[in-house]
Design a protein around this motif. Structure first.
Motif, short mmCIF file in Angstrom:
data_model
loop_
_atom_site.label_atom_id
_atom_site.label_comp_id
_atom_site.label_asym_id
_atom_site.label_seq_id
_atom_site.Cartn_x
_atom_site.Cartn_y
_atom_site.Cartn_z
N ALA A 280 7.30 12.25 19.10
CA ALA A 280 5.78 11.70 18.87
C ALA A 280 6.21 11.83 17.18
O ALA A 280 5.87 10.90 16.16
CB ALA A 280 4.37 12.19 18.76
N VAL A 281 6.92 12.94 16.42
CA VAL A 281 7.29 13.56 15.46
C VAL A 281 8.09 12.30 14.64
O VAL A 281 7.94 11.38 13.60
CB VAL A 281 8.18 14.55 15.28
N ILE A 282 9.99 11.98 15.73
CA ILE A 282 10.60 11.16 15.43
C ILE A 282 10.22 9.45 14.98
O ILE A 282 10.46 8.94 14.24
CB ILE A 282 11.88 10.71 16.13
N ASP A 283 9.24 9.19 15.67
CA ASP A 283 8.46 8.11 15.74
C ASP A 283 7.82 7.64 14.44
O ASP A 283 7.50 7.04 14.45
CB ASP A 283 7.63 7.46 17.27
N ASP A 284 6.27 8.84 14.21
CA ASP A 284 6.04 8.60 13.51
C ASP A 284 7.07 8.93 11.95
O ASP A 284 6.34 8.21 11.37
CB ASP A 284 5.13 9.42 13.40
N LEU A 285 7.48 9.52 11.96
CA LEU A 285 8.84 9.58 10.67
C LEU A 285 9.33 8.38 10.55
O LEU A 285 9.75 8.10 9.13
CB LEU A 285 9.69 10.66 11.19
N ILE A 286 10.12 7.61 11.73
CA ILE A 286 10.77 5.65 11.27
C ILE A 286 9.98 5.40 10.88
O ILE A 286 10.19 4.47 10.14
CB ILE A 286 11.00 5.52 13.02
N LYS A 287 8.44 5.26 11.22
CA LYS A 287 7.62 4.11 10.38
C LYS A 287 7.34 4.62 9.54
O LYS A 287 7.33 3.79 8.55
CB LYS A 287 6.49 4.18 11.32
N ASN A 288 6.78 5.65 8.76
CA ASN A 288 6.88 6.05 7.33
C ASN A 288 7.43 6.30 6.51
O ASN A 288 7.37 5.96 5.69
CB ASN A 288 6.24 7.56 7.83
N LEU A 289 9.06 6.93 7.32
CA LEU A 289 10.04 6.73 6.25
C LEU A 289 10.39 4.79 5.92
O LEU A 289 11.12 5.04 4.44
CB LEU A 289 11.23 7.49 7.00
N GLY A 294 10.15 0.98 2.52
CA GLY A 294 9.69 -0.98 1.63
C GLY A 294 8.81 -0.61 0.15
O GLY A 294 9.02 -1.69 -0.06
N GLY A 295 7.98 0.46 0.10
CA GLY A 295 7.23 0.26 -0.48
C GLY A 295 7.53 1.16 -1.83
O GLY A 295 7.35 0.29 -2.82
N ILE A 296 8.85 1.27 -1.78
CA ILE A 296 9.83 1.11 -3.01
C ILE A 296 10.11 0.37 -3.81
O ILE A 296 10.11 -0.53 -5.14
CB ILE A 296 9.91 2.61 -2.99
N VAL A 297 11.22 0.19 -2.36
CA VAL A 297 11.77 -1.65 -2.75
C VAL A 297 10.53 -2.74 -3.60
O VAL A 297 11.03 -3.29 -4.27
CB VAL A 297 12.13 -2.01 -1.84
N SER A 298 9.36 -2.48 -2.88
CA SER A 298 8.57 -3.70 -3.47
C SER A 298 8.08 -3.91 -4.31
O SER A 298 6.99 -4.54 -5.53
CB SER A 298 6.86 -3.62 -2.06
N ILE A 299 7.55 -2.39 -5.24
CA ILE A 299 7.25 -1.75 -6.01
C ILE A 299 8.43 -2.50 -7.46
O ILE A 299 8.28 -2.95 -8.38
CB ILE A 299 7.24 -0.65 -6.60
N TYR A 300 9.83 -2.53 -7.41
CA TYR A 300 10.26 -2.78 -7.51
C TYR A 300 10.26 -4.74 -7.90
O TYR A 300 10.72 -5.09 -9.08
CB TYR A 300 11.79 -2.05 -7.39
N TYR A 301 9.66 -5.56 -6.87
CA TYR A 301 10.25 -5.80 -7.17
C TYR A 301 8.87 -6.87 -7.66
O TYR A 301 8.81 -8.05 -7.90
CB TYR A 301 9.51 -6.67 -4.83
N LEU A 302 7.99 -6.20 -6.81
CA LEU A 302 6.55 -6.55 -8.22
C LEU A 302 6.55 -6.54 -9.05
O LEU A 302 6.33 -7.48 -9.68
CB LEU A 302 4.88 -6.31 -7.26
N GLY A 303 7.54 -5.47 -9.96
CA GLY A 303 7.06 -4.87 -10.96
C GLY A 303 6.28 -3.81 -11.71
O GLY A 303 6.14 -3.52 -11.14
#
Length: 326
Positions: A280-289, A294-303
């Motif tokens: 359960a921990v590894i499953d959630d960790l993969i999805k959250n990481l 993706g969120g960090i890359v998206s912030i740079y992509y959006l501006g």
């Protein structure tokens, strides 16, 4: 200021407390399980998770298309990534408000259109996981009594979901002179336009089912990484129940509560508590990481304007309505 701090700190402490309690009771089993992993399944899990994220972006693109906004899949995926990343940090899914501001900034959508697009996404998500959860029950014998509540919840979700779609059919006939009621009716009409055509129901319904099947396959890959042959129906039920618990904004991103319910569901098949918790921990960790990256890359992509927008969107929700100096 204190309200903002407590709104983030208290749910975070609850999440940490749940994780720490579970770790304390299964620590020795965790160490043993970690010594027998099959790493190739970790790579598979990450690739499947990334595929699910691309499909989420494509589905949101289709929702916005139903509102007459031709927005690319990459931008749509970035919107979802950023909002879900914020949801990992703050409780009550306040990150969804960020998506509304991003759409308004780049495509001049109205606030009601932004909210409506998220409602459509959530409705199809909830109905999809309820269908999957209900279907899994037919393949799991001897269900423990503590699952009865969740069975009733899934049935209620399906009933409410289908009733909502029936209501949308007739909402166009309603009118009002009250400005607040008119605003709600406008949103309902937008939801109807984005979701109620036959093509929208098929496209959004099928894509939602595939998205959640991919989410389930991530967990299945993690189970195989620890050489656990958990029945697929049980994995489906565990992910469904975990996400139903996530929908209740107790902790940021459902961390802690998700692991608790998923590992408890695995335990009905005889999986040891330590291994069940680790999956359960590894499953959630993969999805959250993956979400965080993706969120960090998206912030740079959006501006660069996205960061102050996040602050502005959240400040009124966490600190009583005053906008911070930026």
């Amino acid at each position: 200021m204190y309200r903002k701090i407590s709104a983030i700190l208290i749910p975070t402490l609850i999440a940490v407390g749940i994780i720490a309690y579970m770790l304390y009771h299964v620590w020795d089993e965790l160490i043993t399980a970690l010594q027998h992993i099959v790493p190739v399944y970790l790579v598979i899990a990450i690739l499947v998770c990334l595929t699910a994220w691309w499909l989420r972006g494509w589905r949101y693109h289709r929702i916005l298309l139903g509102l007459n906004y031709r927005i690319g899949v990459t931008f749509s995926m970035a919107c979802v990534f950023v909002s879900q990343t914020v949801n990992l940090i703050v409780p009550a899914r306040l990150g969804d408000f960020v998506r509304i501001f991003i759409l308004k900034h780049d495509y001049q959508t109205t606030y009601s259109e932004g909210i409506s697009s998220i409602v459509v996404e959530r409705v199809f998500d909830i109905i999809a996981i309820a269908i999957l959860g209900a279907a899994s029950l037919f393949f799991i014998p001897n269900l423990p009594s503590w699952l009865n509540l969740y069975i009733y919840i899934m049935i209620a979700i399906l009933a409410v979901g289908f009733a909502f779609f029936i209501f949308l059919i007739f909402v166009g006939e309603l009118t009002s002179t009250n400005k607040y009621v008119r605003y709600i009716l406008t949103m309902l009409d937008e939801i109807r336009r984005a979701s109620l055509s036959l093509s929208s129901i098929l496209i959004l319904g099928i894509s939602s089912m595939v998205i959640w099947m991919l989410d389930i396959l991530v967990c299945n890959s993690v189970a195989m990484m620890f050489e656990q042959q958990i029945p697929f129906a049980v994995i489906i039920l565990a992910i469904v129940l975990g996400n139903l618990v996530k929908a209740v904004p107790i902790t940021p991103g459902g961390i802690g509560t998700y692991e608790l319910i998923v590992s408890a569901t695995f335990a009905i098949t005889g999986v040891s508590p330590g291994v069940a918790f680790l999956i359960a921990v590894i499953d959630d960790l993969i999805k959250n990481l993956v979400t965080l990256a993706g969120g960090i890359v998206s912030i740079y992509y959006l501006g660069d304007w996205v960061i102050p927008t996040i602050k502005s969107a959240l400040w009124t929700k966490l600190d009583g309505g005053e906008k911070p100096d930026t």
